[in-house]
Write a protein that holds these residues in place. Sequence first.
Motif, mmCIF file in Angstrom:
data_model
loop_
_atom_site.group_PDB
_atom_site.id
_atom_site.type_symbol
_atom_site.label_atom_id
_atom_site.label_comp_id
_atom_site.label_asym_id
_atom_site.label_seq_id
_atom_site.Cartn_x
_atom_site.Cartn_y
_atom_site.Cartn_z
ATOM 1 N N UNK A 85 15.504 21.786 60.727
ATOM 2 C CA UNK A 85 16.109 21.058 61.384
ATOM 3 C C UNK A 85 17.381 20.493 61.066
ATOM 4 N N UNK A 86 17.316 19.393 59.779
ATOM 5 C CA UNK A 86 18.310 19.474 59.808
ATOM 6 C C UNK A 86 19.047 20.382 59.513
ATOM 7 N N UNK A 87 18.985 21.198 59.099
ATOM 8 C CA UNK A 87 20.160 22.183 58.159
ATOM 9 C C UNK A 87 21.145 22.623 59.754
ATOM 10 N N UNK A 88 19.700 22.927 60.661
ATOM 11 C CA UNK A 88 21.090 23.129 62.075
ATOM 12 C C UNK A 88 21.907 22.337 62.731
ATOM 13 N N UNK A 89 20.769 21.117 62.162
ATOM 14 C CA UNK A 89 21.948 19.536 63.039
ATOM 15 C C UNK A 89 23.284 20.077 61.585
ATOM 16 N N UNK A 90 23.138 19.940 60.630
ATOM 17 C CA UNK A 90 24.474 20.183 59.913
ATOM 18 C C UNK A 90 24.955 20.920 60.320
ATOM 19 N N UNK A 91 24.868 22.014 60.575
ATOM 20 C CA UNK A 91 25.742 23.770 60.972
ATOM 21 C C UNK A 91 26.628 22.995 62.318
ATOM 22 N N UNK A 92 25.459 22.578 63.431
ATOM 23 C CA UNK A 92 26.168 21.497 64.538
ATOM 24 C C UNK A 92 27.357 21.027 64.159
ATOM 25 N N UNK A 93 27.119 20.056 63.427
ATOM 26 C CA UNK A 93 28.175 18.789 63.255
ATOM 27 C C UNK A 93 29.233 19.337 62.585
ATOM 28 N N UNK A 94 29.203 20.907 61.508
ATOM 29 C CA UNK A 94 30.143 20.550 61.060
ATOM 30 C C UNK A 94 30.895 22.004 61.810
ATOM 31 N N UNK A 95 30.751 23.419 62.999
ATOM 32 C CA UNK A 95 31.065 23.020 64.370
ATOM 33 C C UNK A 95 32.539 22.251 64.666
ATOM 34 N N UNK A 96 31.545 20.950 65.487
ATOM 35 C CA UNK A 96 31.607 19.786 66.002
ATOM 36 C C UNK A 96 33.100 19.901 65.588
ATOM 37 N N UNK A 97 33.042 19.272 63.882
ATOM 38 C CA UNK A 97 34.096 18.469 63.336
ATOM 39 C C UNK A 97 35.294 19.959 63.490
ATOM 40 N N UNK A 98 35.309 21.209 63.033
ATOM 41 C CA UNK A 98 36.351 21.837 62.801
ATOM 42 C C UNK A 98 36.801 21.702 64.556
ATOM 43 N N UNK A 99 35.965 21.550 65.462
ATOM 44 C CA UNK A 99 36.964 21.219 67.130
ATOM 45 C C UNK A 99 37.612 20.640 67.394
ATOM 46 N N UNK A 100 37.672 19.205 66.388
ATOM 47 C CA UNK A 100 38.246 17.713 66.537
ATOM 48 C C UNK A 100 39.492 17.718 65.910
ATOM 49 N N UNK A 101 39.570 18.038 64.609
ATOM 50 C CA UNK A 101 40.613 18.555 64.378
ATOM 51 C C UNK A 101 41.302 19.669 64.124
ATOM 52 N N UNK A 102 42.867 19.594 63.406
ATOM 53 C CA UNK A 102 43.997 21.323 63.753
ATOM 54 C C UNK A 102 43.682 21.485 63.160
ATOM 55 N N UNK A 103 43.896 23.018 63.488
ATOM 56 C CA UNK A 103 44.332 23.797 61.967
ATOM 57 C C UNK A 103 44.461 23.777 60.793
ATOM 58 N N UNK A 104 45.484 22.739 60.860
ATOM 59 C CA UNK A 104 46.208 22.848 59.526
ATOM 60 C C UNK A 104 45.512 21.504 58.211
ATOM 61 N N UNK A 105 44.533 21.344 58.943
ATOM 62 C CA UNK A 105 43.588 20.019 58.609
ATOM 63 C C UNK A 105 42.618 21.284 58.147
ATOM 64 N N UNK A 106 42.384 20.609 56.678
ATOM 65 C CA UNK A 106 40.840 20.979 55.518
ATOM 66 C C UNK A 106 39.416 20.470 56.046
ATOM 67 N N UNK A 107 39.157 20.861 56.713
ATOM 68 C CA UNK A 107 37.581 20.110 56.385
ATOM 69 C C UNK A 107 36.496 21.072 55.680
ATOM 70 N N UNK A 108 36.005 19.946 54.781
ATOM 71 C CA UNK A 108 34.767 20.533 53.556
ATOM 72 C C UNK A 108 33.514 19.757 53.924
#
Length: 550
Positions: A170-193
């Motif tokens: 379930x924690x892995x599922x949460x991390x996936x959801x967090x990563x998706x939400x993070x990608x939506x919160x910044x613009x395309x020219x930003x690198x998220x890792x």
Amino acid sequence: MSQSIQSSQLLLNVNILKGQVTKTAYQGVFIALFSIIIATLLVSLFTTGEISTASIIHIQRENYGLWVLYSFPFIFGFWGQYSNSLIVYQAGAMIQDQTNELRYKTIALEKQATHSSTHDLLTDLPNRSLFYDRVEQAILAANHHNTSLSILLLEIENYQNIYDTIGRISSDILLKQISIRLQGSVQNNNCIARIEGNTFGFLNKDRNQDIVQIARNIRQSMNMAFTVERLQVAVQTCIGIVNFPQHGEDVDTLVQKAGIALYIARNNKEGLAVYNPEFDQHSPLRLTLMSELRNAISRNELILYYQSKISLRTNSLYGAEALLRWNHPKYGTISPDEFIPMAKRTRSIQEVTKWVIWQTFTDCAKWHQQSINLTLSINLSANDLHDPDLPDLIAGIQVATNINPEWIMLEITEGSIMSDPEKVQEILLRLHNMGYKFSIDDFGTGYSSLVYLKKMPLSELKIDRSFVRDILNNESDAIIVNAIINLAHNLSLNVVAEGVEDAEIMAKLDAYDCDIIQGYFLNKPLPENEFSAWMQDSPWTLNTSSPSKI
């Protein structure tokens, strides 16, 4: 390479097929000629009653059917050549199709391998190495164009509690959801890792944006609860911010100072902080020395201390644990708790690990040459256990120092296993097959998963000092220690109790049938030369048998 071999094999098969068709065509022509000769002779015999040149000429003038028969060899010849050309064309097309298919598969596999080496397998975000590379490229571009950039480190503060509550899947599922939400919160020219387990990195190259406002927006996007298998999970985040070139001119320094800002952010109300040099004056010492750590190895400032491990069964010196210290020229002896946590955020930790293994192996080999048979313990971090090159590194140092793997005990924590059990188990099995032994350190303070106690190739279990030091006054601690010892023995594991501070605790552990003890009652950690002298004068018998026996 395999693609070229398969193409060559296909071409060879086509050439063989072509040769067979040509051979068959020639055979048909020869059979036709032979049949014509026989037919001509028989017609001559039946028509004139004899076989002679004159009779053969006569029947050819009178029997026009023979002329039709004479055309058959040419028809067979032309048909064979046509069939040959048709088969060659079809075979060539087949080779082209299969070669293209092999090429596409090879390209796809290469892309997949490249992607896997630079991206996090769980979230599919860039991993630490790719993030560092992109930051380095951004720094070069910023220097060239005289611009600036920013790095943000985001940490899920309560991830440990979430993991303990809902489990790994379930924690892995949460991390996936967090990563998706993070990608939506910044613009395309930003690198998220995804930098490590619960830490994410951001690279912002747009100097016109308000980086603090971006951080606030990111934290606000995390405020809404996540839904994981019908459970509402709230996450708490903090963000550390650093700017180039004000706060550093290379990626290691920038990430290190972003970690300092992250540490400050954990303790303020807003949950975010921009790095300020003043933080170095008021934060713990471990936050101020990271830029110097990279030079500590070359300056011979790192040193190993050793604390003995005594076998209660044989009343002898079983081994010692190698403990890292930093002998800083200004601040004196610094414990690893002050600098290792921040070193894990940079690539300095890899060099530190290599130095510790090399020095421990060297000291171990020297003592064994002196017939002092010790089992030396080395602590491995979660970063080490996720490094696929670790077994090869250890193998190289083993050959260079001429040690026996049975002389070494590698200590790992429960938390380092649980972050990625499959990957860690693969690395542990490689080292186990090389002959190395493993110990679970600080047992009882982490996840205490019996599943992984059964799966991992363990030889030893260490009870955390927080349980040991109060067994005389706290009945619950005494019950826990006794239960852990019985559990370990049932799993055929030796038990080490650390934190032994007096003779009464040692006697209690002996009554519980504990195998090995460690603590300040026996000796405080000492440098290699002082530990060598202590061994000669200690009341404990030096082990001259196999170090694996207690």
